[in-house]
Design a protein around this motif. Structure first.
Motif, PDB file in Angstrom:
ATOM      1  N   LEU A  25     -42.256  80.292  54.520  1.00 52.17           N
ATOM      2  CA  LEU A  25     -41.509  78.595  54.515  1.00 52.17           C
ATOM      3  C   LEU A  25     -41.423  79.219  53.438  1.00 52.17           C
ATOM      4  O   LEU A  25     -40.236  78.354  52.825  1.00 52.17           O
ATOM      5  CB  LEU A  25     -42.580  77.911  54.767  1.00 52.17           C
ATOM      6  N   VAL A  26     -41.615  79.618  52.747  1.00 53.73           N
ATOM      7  CA  VAL A  26     -40.705  79.427  51.604  1.00 53.73           C
ATOM      8  C   VAL A  26     -39.314  80.278  51.365  1.00 53.73           C
ATOM      9  O   VAL A  26     -38.671  79.675  50.737  1.00 53.73           O
ATOM     10  CB  VAL A  26     -41.419  80.452  49.989  1.00 53.73           C
ATOM     11  N   GLU A  27     -39.061  81.701  52.471  1.00 53.30           N
ATOM     12  CA  GLU A  27     -37.755  81.749  52.071  1.00 53.30           C
ATOM     13  C   GLU A  27     -36.817  80.982  52.847  1.00 53.30           C
ATOM     14  O   GLU A  27     -35.765  80.978  52.865  1.00 53.30           O
ATOM     15  CB  GLU A  27     -37.580  83.159  52.786  1.00 53.30           C
ATOM     16  N   ASN A  28     -37.887  80.202  53.689  1.00 48.38           N
ATOM     17  CA  ASN A  28     -36.739  79.361  54.683  1.00 48.38           C
ATOM     18  C   ASN A  28     -36.247  77.966  53.356  1.00 48.38           C
ATOM     19  O   ASN A  28     -34.577  77.470  52.753  1.00 48.38           O
ATOM     20  CB  ASN A  28     -37.345  78.215  55.150  1.00 48.38           C
ATOM     21  N   LEU A  45     -48.974  72.954  54.456  1.00 48.10           N
ATOM     22  CA  LEU A  45     -49.904  71.950  54.763  1.00 48.10           C
ATOM     23  C   LEU A  45     -50.138  72.210  56.360  1.00 48.10           C
ATOM     24  O   LEU A  45     -51.297  71.921  56.499  1.00 48.10           O
ATOM     25  CB  LEU A  45     -49.469  70.516  54.955  1.00 48.10           C
ATOM     26  N   GLU A  46     -48.875  73.054  56.517  1.00 45.39           N
ATOM     27  CA  GLU A  46     -49.549  73.569  57.859  1.00 45.39           C
ATOM     28  C   GLU A  46     -48.332  74.816  58.538  1.00 45.39           C
ATOM     29  O   GLU A  46     -47.231  74.234  57.486  1.00 45.39           O
ATOM     30  CB  GLU A  46     -49.029  72.131  58.729  1.00 45.39           C
ATOM     31  N   LEU A  80     -44.637  66.834  57.451  1.00 40.36           N
ATOM     32  CA  LEU A  80     -44.673  67.406  56.578  1.00 40.36           C
ATOM     33  C   LEU A  80     -45.363  69.272  56.566  1.00 40.36           C
ATOM     34  O   LEU A  80     -46.611  69.305  56.601  1.00 40.36           O
ATOM     35  CB  LEU A  80     -44.874  66.950  54.732  1.00 40.36           C
ATOM     36  N   MET A  81     -44.646  69.812  56.443  1.00 48.82           N
ATOM     37  CA  MET A  81     -45.554  71.275  56.774  1.00 48.82           C
ATOM     38  C   MET A  81     -46.097  72.369  55.076  1.00 48.82           C
ATOM     39  O   MET A  81     -46.535  72.164  55.290  1.00 48.82           O
ATOM     40  CB  MET A  81     -44.770  71.991  57.822  1.00 48.82           C
ATOM     41  N   ALA A  82     -44.937  72.328  54.579  1.00 45.72           N
ATOM     42  CA  ALA A  82     -44.437  72.405  53.129  1.00 45.72           C
ATOM     43  C   ALA A  82     -43.120  71.952  52.149  1.00 45.72           C
ATOM     44  O   ALA A  82     -42.482  71.121  52.635  1.00 45.72           O
ATOM     45  CB  ALA A  82     -44.324  74.267  53.631  1.00 45.72           C
TER      46      ALA A  82
END
Length: 140
Positions: A54-57, A91-92, A126-128
């Motif tokens: 997710l961070v890399e995205n 968050l997920e 919201l996921m992140a």
């Protein structure tokens, strides 16, 4: 919209580390990308896309903005480096086989440093999210 085959024109990453599939919208102060999470993605563990992915995205979405603007101005795509990640909230964790929509908004730009706020959503949920400080190489 730019599809997966063309997205590597805008980012320095190459498979298997490409974490965006398509460009949905690009502006001077924001960009939105879509990402289809493959079952064999390097960040998928037990069918779940993990937090580093997710961070890399988010980081690659920011890189795609820089690359897109460089291409629009007919200059070489510069390299960018993450200087800091702040206020990271996961968050997920999404499942493999699903799609994400990521948006970054420019908060500040000073010289070669850019502060962005990135959000990752799935079907509007919201996921992140996080803030990143990104430095863009000035070397030609």
């Amino acid at each position: 919209m730019i599809n997966k085959e063309d997205i590597t024109e805008y980012i320095p990453q190459r498979p298997p580390i490409v974490m965006i599939s398509r460009l949905l919208e690009a502006g001077e102060k924001n960009i939105r990308t879509g990402f289809d999470i493959a079952e064999d993605n390097v960040f998928v563990q037990n069918g779940t896309f993990m937090a580093p992915g997710l961070v890399e995205n988010i980081a690659q979405t920011a890189a795609a903005r820089i690359g897109y603007l460089a291409k629009m101005h007919n200059v070489p795509v510069p390299l960018g480096f993450i200087g800091a990640i702040q206020n990271l909230e996961i968050l997920e964790l999404p499942l493999a086989g699903t799609s994400l929509e990521t948006e970054i908004v420019i908060e500040h730009e000073v010289f070669n440093a850019t502060v962005i706020h990135g959000t990752v959503k799935q079907n509007g949920r919201l996921m992140a999210e996080c803030d990143m400080k990104i430095f863009v190489s000035q070397n030609k």
